[in-house]
Enzyme design. Structure first.
Site, PDB file in Angstrom:
ATOM      1  N   LEU A   4       4.082   2.025  -5.827  1.00  0.00           N
ATOM      2  CA  LEU A   4       4.776   2.754  -4.778  1.00  0.00           C
ATOM      3  C   LEU A   4       4.872   1.962  -3.485  1.00  0.00           C
ATOM      4  O   LEU A   4       5.632   2.329  -2.583  1.00  0.00           O
ATOM      5  CB  LEU A   4       4.047   4.078  -4.485  1.00  0.00           C
ATOM      6  CG  LEU A   4       3.812   5.006  -5.676  1.00  0.00           C
ATOM      7  CD1 LEU A   4       2.929   6.183  -5.260  1.00  0.00           C
ATOM      8  CD2 LEU A   4       5.142   5.511  -6.228  1.00  0.00           C
ATOM      9  N   TYR A  44      17.486  -3.689   2.419  1.00  0.00           N
ATOM     10  CA  TYR A  44      16.532  -2.837   1.703  1.00  0.00           C
ATOM     11  C   TYR A  44      16.948  -2.663   0.248  1.00  0.00           C
ATOM     12  O   TYR A  44      16.147  -2.872  -0.674  1.00  0.00           O
ATOM     13  CB  TYR A  44      16.430  -1.470   2.381  1.00  0.00           C
ATOM     14  CG  TYR A  44      15.565  -0.489   1.622  1.00  0.00           C
ATOM     15  CD1 TYR A  44      14.192  -0.684   1.512  1.00  0.00           C
ATOM     16  CD2 TYR A  44      16.124   0.631   1.004  1.00  0.00           C
ATOM     17  CE1 TYR A  44      13.390   0.209   0.803  1.00  0.00           C
ATOM     18  CE2 TYR A  44      15.338   1.525   0.302  1.00  0.00           C
ATOM     19  CZ  TYR A  44      13.970   1.312   0.207  1.00  0.00           C
ATOM     20  OH  TYR A  44      13.185   2.186  -0.496  1.00  0.00           O
TER      21      TYR A  44
END
Length: 380
Positions: free
Chosen positions: A63, A113
Site C-alpha cells: 500500500l 503520479y
C-alpha cells in the site's frame, strides 16, 4: 488412544504503508482475526529492512506510495522504485509470496503520479511472469472511510471533516462525478485475495463501486449534519449512505459525540422525541408521575408501539363505534410491547408509586397539519 490436534500456523502478512489510510484499516482488521500475524513497513523505515521483512512474510499487501509529494521526482521513488525493490526482495527469497498491489485508476492518465503507478504495476507483472509469483493488482478509484486524511487526496474526507467542524467547503464544479469504494469493502476484498491466491498475475476489483457528483456528496453530508436538528435520520441502514454516514461521524470531535434534544414537560411528566425517519416513523419517550393518565384519543391510520421500561402501567382501550372496552397491565419488570390499533381510543395510567418511563414508536412523523389524533374519553 492419544489424539493430536495440529494448529494451523498463522499467515504472516507484510503490510507496506501500514500507517496510511487503507493500511490502518487493514492492519486493525488483520489483528482482529486469529489466522494472521502482521509485519509492517512504514514511512521512514530503512529500505534495507524491507528485505528482512519480506523474508519473514507469507504474503505482502503493498500500500505504500506517494500521491502528493513536494517534489514530483518522488513519485518515481515512492511508487515505481519502491515497488521494484519489493519485487526484487520477493524474488531473492526463492519463494512464491503472494503479493497484492494497490494501484490507481490514474494509471490511465498521463500525469507523473499515474505514470509512476503504472511502472509499479509493470514491476509486479514482470515478477509474476518471470517466477510465477502470485499477484493481484487493484486499480482503485477514490477510497473513503474512517481515518482518511482530510485536505489531502480525498474529497470525501475533506467534506466530512469540514462539515463536522462547521468549516466551509469549496466546490468548483458540482456536476463533477466521483467513482468511490468504501474502505471496509477494500479490506474485505484484500482478505479474500489473501485466501485464494494462484500463480501469475490477475486483476482484482472492489465491489460495490459508487458514483456521486460533488454537489450530491456535499448535500448529503450536510443532511447528516442537519439530522441532529431536524431529528430526521437519513436512510443509513445499508449501501452507500451507510458507508458515507459512518465516514462522516468518524470525523466528529469528541466534544460532538453528544447533542441535546428538545424536552417538553408539564405537570404530567416529560415528552422527548429522539429520532425520526422518512418512511418508518419516529421514536420518543415520555414519563408520567404516579396516578397520571396520558393519552385519551384515537387514530384513523396512525399506529404506535409502547414499551414500559420503568414503573407500572394500565392501558385502557375503547372501540370508537361499538364502545367495546379492554385493559392491559404491564411493567418494566416484564418487557411487553403494547400496540395501539386504529379505531380504538386509548390511554395509559401510571398505577405504580414511582415515576413511569415509556418508550414510544409511531409509524409516522407527527404532522401538525394532519395530526390524525382525535380526543376521546377512554375511562372504563
Amino acid at each position: 488412544m492419544v489424539s493430536i490436534f495440529l494448529r494451523r500456523p498463522k499467515m504472516r502478512v507484510l503490510v507496506t504503508g501500514s500507517q496510511g489510510f487503507i493500511g490502518k484499516n487493514l492492519v486493525v482488521r488483520l489483528r482482529e482475526l486469529p489466522g494472521y500475524e502482521v509485519v509492517t513497513f512504514e514511512r521512514g523505515d530503512a529500505l534495507s529492512s524491507l528485505v528482512d521483512k519480506v523474508r519473514q512474510a507469507d504474503a505482502v499487501v503493498h500500500l505504500a506510495g506517494e500521491n502528493r509529494p513536494k517534489d514530483a521526482a518522488d513519485f518515481e521513488k515512492g511508487n515505481a522504485l519502491l515497488t521494484q525493490a519489493l519485487c526484487d526482495a520477493i524474488h531473492t527469497t526463492g519463494r512464491k509470496i503472494p503479493l497484492i498491489l494497490a494501484s490507481s485508476l490514474q494509471v490511465e492518465l498521463s500525469n507523473p503520479y499515474g505514470q509512476s503507478k503504472r511502472a509499479a504495476e509493470k514491476a509486479v507483472e514482470e515478477l509474476a511472469a518471470t517466477t510465477g509469483n502470485p499477484a493481484v493488482i487493484y486499480r482503485l478509484p477514490g477510497v473513503f472511510g474512517k481515518w482518511c486524511k482530510p485536505n489531502y487526496n480525498s474529497v470525501v474526507a475533506t467534506f466530512c471533516h469540514n462539515v463536522a467542524f462547521e468549516l466551509p467547503i469549496q466546490i468548483n464544479d458540482s456536476s463533477t462525478c466521483l467513482r468511490l469504494v468504501y474502505v471496509d469493502d477494500v479490506v474485505s476484498e484484500f482478505l479474500l485475495a489473501l485466501g485464494s491466491v494462484a500463480d501469475g498475475v490477475r486483476w482484482g476489483e472492489v465491489a460495490p463501486e459508487y458514483t456521486i457528483t460533488l454537489g450530491e456528496l456535499a448535500a448529503q453530508i450536510e443532511a447528516f449534519r442537519m439530522s441532529r436538528t431536524t431529528l430526521v435520520s437519513e436512510r443509513v441502514g445499508n449501501g452507500f449512505l451507510r458507508a458515507l454516514y459512518a465516514t462522516y461521524v468518524s470525523y466528529l470531535p469528541p466534544s460532538s459525540f453528544v447533542y441535546d434534544l428538545p424536552r417538553h414537560g408539564d405537570e404530567r411528566g416529560v415528552f422527548v422525541e429522539m429520532l425520526k425517519t422518512r418512511d418508518s416513523g419516529q421514536f420518543s419517550y415520555f414519563t408520567a408521575h404516579p396516578g397520571v393518565t396520558r393519552g385519551g384519543h384515537y387514530h384513523h391510520s396512525k399506529t404506535e408501539k409502547f414499551l414500559v421500561i420503568k414503573g407500572s402501567a394500565r392501558f385502557c382501550f375503547r372501540h370508537v363505534v361499538t364502545n367495546e372496552t379492554c385493559q392491559l397491565l404491564t411493567s418494566g419488570d416484564h418487557p411487553q410491547v403494547v400496540e395501539t390499533v386504529p379505531g380504538w381510543a386509548h390511554d395509559i395510567t401510571n398505577i405504580g408509586e414511582d415515576e413511569m418511563m415509556v418508550m414510544l414508536w409511531a409509524n409516522e412523523i407527527f404532522d401538525q397539519n394532519r395530526p390524525d389524533t382525535i380526543a376521546m374519553k377512554v375511562t372504563l
